[in-house]
Design an enzyme around this catalytic site. Structure first.
Site, PDB file in Angstrom:
ATOM      1  N   ASP A  89      24.611 -26.681 -25.085  1.00 43.30           N
ATOM      2  CA  ASP A  89      25.493 -25.838 -25.847  1.00 43.30           C
ATOM      3  C   ASP A  89      25.453 -24.543 -25.105  1.00 43.30           C
ATOM      4  OD1 ASP A  89      25.801 -28.228 -27.275  1.00 43.30           O
ATOM      5  OD2 ASP A  89      24.562 -27.621 -29.050  1.00 43.30           O
ATOM      6  N   ARG A  90      26.709 -23.898 -25.558  1.00 47.07           N
ATOM      7  CA  ARG A  90      26.702 -22.445 -24.906  1.00 47.07           C
ATOM      8  C   ARG A  90      25.726 -21.474 -25.649  1.00 47.07           C
ATOM      9  NH1 ARG A  90      32.309 -18.898 -25.122  1.00 47.07           N
ATOM     10  NH2 ARG A  90      31.552 -17.104 -24.011  1.00 47.07           N
TER      11      ARG A  90
END
Length: 321
Positions: A147-148
């Site tokens: 995930d970012r």
């Protein structure tokens, strides 16, 4: 959905190479993921990246045709290329001729998309490798995702056989991943297992209407490292790789991850930001163990907890004694 029928001039071509030519705008790792999650089928059967195509084979690809094919040549001009990145900022944990392991910081997206046009991990890796980023028609690409807002170890394939290998590794759960996370509340025991199916994260509306919500098996093991009456620092391992799995699982059992703006507790996040200065998701991919793509031997790579998360532990009085 897109369908292709193989003609004589494509006979003997590998499936992954054929699709890379047809879906030129799609990142290589996205393409391999689509094969891995069965969105690509050959003659109605599960596909393999390395399988050779025969005359008359029918390839079907699930998804929105416009998104899969990318912008039309007659459509609007694409945006200007993103500004160059400084490859010296890339933290390389391990590198050889086949692969790299890098330490991705929180806030850096792995790929472009959803308004992200540059400054991605892909940009940094390719700037770091320069001309060596491309080898035999294959461009170095991340072999999985984070995930970012999650920091930590991520693997990059530098050669096509390495990407094929990693696709097999992640499809059949042959990699062992360990994460560190801070969650709300005090855990009732020292360790546990969350065995809770999760709905497919990117299931289309058409698919939901046709066969209902597709539930996928998901299993997360957790262990308390340290805890107080307010929060617990956990070590988590996952035996399946569902989207946002740790975040969704911990939220489901009443212990959302600190700083999680999607599945977390808003009041709790606001409180830990005000008191301890937490401005990001407290989730870090600390370690990954996997068979090497060249020799198959076991390799383990670790990324230390970032300074900003160590500082949070200090303020929360959860530092190692």
């Amino acid at each position: 959905m897109i369908e292709y029928r193989i003609e004589e001039d494509s006979v003997g071509m590998r499936l992954d190479k054929y699709l890379r030519k047809r879906l030129a705008s799609m990142p290589t790792s996205h393409l391999f993921k689509m094969i891995r999650v069965k969105k690509v089928r050959v003659n109605g059967k599960r596909a393999q990246p390395e399988q050779l195509l025969a005359a008359g084979d029918v390839i079907t690809i699930r998804g929105d045709e416009k998104q899969l094919l990318g912008p039309s040549p007659d459509g609007p001009r694409p945006p200007p290329p993103p500004p160059p990145v400084d490859p010296s900022e890339l933290v390389v944990l391990l590198e050889d001729e086949w692969m790299m392991a890098v330490d991705k910081p929180s806030g850096m997206a792995v790929h472009t998309g959803s308004g992200i046009t540059g400054g991605t991990l892909v940009d940094y890796v390719r700037a770091y490798l320069g001309p060596k980023a491309v080898r035999n028609d294959f461009t170095a690409s991340p072999a999985h995702r984070l995930d970012r807002e999650t920091s930590g170890v991520i693997l990059v394939a530098k050669r096509r056989p390495a990407m094929v290998h990693f696709t097999e590794v992640f499809t059949h759960s042959k990699a062992r991943k360990r994460y560190i996370t801070l969650v709300k509340g005090k855990m009732s025991k020292d360790s546990g297992v969350i065995d809770l199916p999760l709905s497919e994260h990117q299931q289309t509306a058409e698919s939901k209407a046709r066969r209902g919500v597709n539930m996928q098996e998901a299993l997360t093991r957790w262990k308390v490292i340290r805890q107080s009456s307010e929060v617990a620092l956990l070590s988590c391992t996952i035996e399946t790789g569902r989207t946002h799995q740790i975040r969704r699982h911990l939220a489901a059992v009443g212990h959302p991850v600190a700083g999680d703006r999607k599945y977390g507790d808003f009041a709790f996040n606001r409180d830990v930001r005000a008191r301890w200065g937490l401005k990001r998701l407290f989730l870090h991919a600390e370690r990954i163990e996997f068979p090497h793509p060249q020799h198959g031997g076991k390799v383990a790579v670790e990324a230390r907890l970032p300074p900003e998360l160590k500082d949070i532990l200090k303020r929360a009085a959860l530092e190692p004694s």
